[in-house]
Scaffold this active site. Structure first.
Site, short mmCIF file in Angstrom:
data_model
loop_
_atom_site.label_atom_id
_atom_site.label_comp_id
_atom_site.label_asym_id
_atom_site.label_seq_id
_atom_site.Cartn_x
_atom_site.Cartn_y
_atom_site.Cartn_z
N ALA A 83 131.37 -74.81 -4.93
CA ALA A 83 130.18 -74.94 -5.79
C ALA A 83 128.95 -74.44 -5.05
CB ALA A 83 129.98 -76.40 -6.18
N GLY A 84 128.11 -73.70 -5.75
CA GLY A 84 126.90 -73.21 -5.11
C GLY A 84 125.92 -72.67 -6.13
N ILE A 85 124.65 -72.66 -5.73
CA ILE A 85 123.59 -72.15 -6.61
C ILE A 85 122.64 -71.27 -5.80
CG2 ILE A 85 123.62 -74.11 -8.20
CD1 ILE A 85 121.04 -75.09 -6.68
N ASP A 88 116.01 -68.29 -5.94
CA ASP A 88 115.39 -67.31 -5.04
C ASP A 88 113.87 -67.28 -5.16
OD1 ASP A 88 118.01 -66.70 -4.53
OD2 ASP A 88 117.95 -64.67 -5.38
N GLN A 144 115.88 -65.22 -0.01
CA GLN A 144 116.93 -66.25 -0.02
C GLN A 144 116.93 -67.09 1.27
OE1 GLN A 144 120.75 -64.42 -1.05
NE2 GLN A 144 120.39 -65.07 -3.16
N TYR A 147 118.98 -70.21 0.47
CA TYR A 147 120.41 -69.92 0.27
C TYR A 147 121.07 -69.49 1.59
CZ TYR A 147 124.56 -67.74 -1.88
OH TYR A 147 125.85 -67.38 -2.22
N PRO A 177 132.07 -64.29 1.14
CA PRO A 177 132.22 -63.18 0.19
C PRO A 177 130.99 -62.29 0.18
CG PRO A 177 132.60 -65.33 -0.88
CD PRO A 177 131.96 -65.58 0.44
N GLY A 178 131.21 -61.03 -0.11
CA GLY A 178 130.10 -60.15 -0.46
C GLY A 178 129.79 -60.32 -1.94
P1 NDP Z 1 128.76 -69.24 -10.51
O1 NDP Z 1 127.30 -69.40 -10.69
O2 NDP Z 1 129.50 -68.28 -11.36
O3 NDP Z 1 129.48 -70.68 -10.63
C1 NDP Z 1 128.99 -71.74 -9.86
C2 NDP Z 1 129.89 -72.92 -10.02
O4 NDP Z 1 129.37 -74.01 -9.23
C3 NDP Z 1 129.95 -73.43 -11.45
O5 NDP Z 1 131.26 -73.86 -11.74
C4 NDP Z 1 128.99 -74.62 -11.44
O6 NDP Z 1 129.31 -75.63 -12.41
C5 NDP Z 1 129.24 -75.16 -10.04
N1 NDP Z 1 128.15 -76.00 -9.58
C6 NDP Z 1 126.86 -75.65 -9.37
N2 NDP Z 1 126.15 -76.73 -8.97
C7 NDP Z 1 127.02 -77.76 -8.94
C8 NDP Z 1 126.88 -79.15 -8.64
N3 NDP Z 1 125.71 -79.69 -8.27
N4 NDP Z 1 127.99 -79.93 -8.74
C9 NDP Z 1 129.18 -79.41 -9.10
N5 NDP Z 1 129.36 -78.11 -9.39
C10 NDP Z 1 128.29 -77.30 -9.33
O7 NDP Z 1 128.96 -68.91 -8.96
P2 NDP Z 1 130.01 -67.93 -8.25
O8 NDP Z 1 131.36 -68.14 -8.77
O9 NDP Z 1 129.42 -66.58 -8.22
O10 NDP Z 1 129.91 -68.48 -6.74
C11 NDP Z 1 130.82 -69.44 -6.23
C12 NDP Z 1 130.48 -69.68 -4.77
O11 NDP Z 1 130.59 -68.44 -4.07
C13 NDP Z 1 129.06 -70.17 -4.53
O12 NDP Z 1 129.06 -71.10 -3.47
C14 NDP Z 1 128.32 -68.93 -4.14
O13 NDP Z 1 127.20 -69.22 -3.35
C15 NDP Z 1 129.39 -68.19 -3.37
N6 NDP Z 1 129.19 -66.75 -3.30
C16 NDP Z 1 129.18 -66.00 -4.44
C17 NDP Z 1 129.03 -64.63 -4.35
C18 NDP Z 1 129.02 -63.78 -5.55
O14 NDP Z 1 128.77 -62.58 -5.40
N7 NDP Z 1 129.30 -64.25 -6.75
C19 NDP Z 1 128.83 -63.97 -3.05
C20 NDP Z 1 128.88 -64.86 -1.93
C21 NDP Z 1 129.06 -66.20 -2.06
P3 NDP Z 1 128.97 -75.39 -14.01
O15 NDP Z 1 130.02 -74.43 -14.48
O16 NDP Z 1 129.08 -76.73 -14.61
O17 NDP Z 1 127.59 -74.81 -14.05
#
Ligand code: NDP
Length: 240
Positions: A83-85, A88, A144, A147, A177-178
């Site tokens: 999980a991540g957000i 920015d 960021q 982040y 990941p990139g």
């Molecule tokens: P998305 O924004 O597509 O999805 C994020 C997910 O995290 C969602 O399922 C969301 O839940 C969940 N989430 C966010 N906040 C919370 C919280 N407080 N509690 C529980 N769940 C939470 O992100 P990505 O799939 O793109 O990214 C996944 C991970 O990979 C992240 O940590 C991101 O930082 C990292 N990352 C991503 C990259 C990319 O290019 N996409 C590159 C590098 C790293 P809900 O569906 O309910 O909103």
């Protein structure tokens, strides 16, 4: 033996692909989401993977979640902290709320979930933890500071937890990941994204499956000699 795997942020983006891959490889997967019920329902309907709603930034919510999962499915063997957000802003305009929201969600959640499962993993003498960091935790990124700080801190945490638990057959690794083709990256303006892709040697964004396959490799029973490491999955964009 069927391993119990918990994937945070597991119903969309990278987490969805990770959940699907682990299920396909024989794990009992439970996917955690935060607020997007529609995506979680669609995910559950198409995968038959159970979901749970939880704010992983909240320790008490994580404790209740893990207790409920352990009672229903048994001890958690695999934890993927995905999980991540983002929120920015250039640092001279960043608010304290933006800073702490990202730190608490991206880094606090890693403490919360790992803390809730680690004692039981130690008792079981088996565990696999994978923390999803980012290329921007390795190299920094304009706009960021919050982040990048959260994702860099995950790497130090990963190494320390790996050291403390290696003797218990628990491995702890990070993936950086990139840029991957998910909703998070869809939020990047098109012109900025085109410049980013131009800087990726393999010439494309990553896919969620690119990352999911690395997770599956690391959580395998046979990956017990790999711990405390950070794996870049970035198409050659950063090799530091
Ligand atoms: P998305 O924004 O597509 O999805 C994020 C997910 O995290 C969602 O399922 C969301 O839940 C969940 N989430 C966010 N906040 C919370 C919280 N407080 N509690 C529980 N769940 C939470 O992100 P990505 O799939 O793109 O990214 C996944 C991970 O990979 C992240 O940590 C991101 O930082 C990292 N990352 C991503 C990259 C990319 O290019 N996409 C590159 C590098 C790293 P809900 O569906 O309910 O909103």
């Amino acid at each position: 033996m069927k391993r119990i795997a918990v994937v945070t942020g597991g119903t969309r983006g990278l987490g969805e692909a990770i959940s699907r891959e682990l299920k396909q490889r024989g794990c009992e997967v439970i996917s955690i989401y935060h607020s997007n019920e529609v995506a979680a329902d669609e995910f559950s309907a198409s995968t038959a993977i159970p979901t749970r709603r939880c704010d992983v930034a909240d320790l008490h919510a994580c404790q209740a979640l893990v207790e409920e999962i352990q009672a229903q499915f048994g001890p958690v063997n695999i934890l993927v902290n995905n999980a991540g957000i983002t929120s920015d802003a250039v640092f001279h305009r960043m608010t304290s709320e933006q800073w702490w929201h990202v730190i608490q969600t991206n880094l606090g959640s890693v403490f919360n979930m790992a803390r809730c499962v680690i004692e039981s993993m130690r008792e079981q003498k088996f565990g696999r933890i994978v923390n999803i960091s980012s290329i921007n935790g390795l190299k920094g990124q304009f706009g960021q500071a919050n982040y990048s700080a959260s994702k860099a801190a995950i790497l130090g945490f990963t190494k320390s937890l790996a050291l403390e638990n290696a003797s218990k057959n628990i491995t702890v690794n990070a993936i950086a990941p990139g840029y991957c083709d998910t909703d998070m990256v869809a939020a990047v303006p098109v012109d900025v994204l085109q410049k980013i892709i131009a800087g990726i040697p393999v010439g494309r964004l990553g896919t969620a499956d690119d990352v999911a396959r690395m997770v599956a490799f690391l959580v395998d029973d046979k990956a017990g000699y790999i711990t405390g490491a950070t794996f870049s999955v970035n198409g050659g964009q950063f090799m530091g």
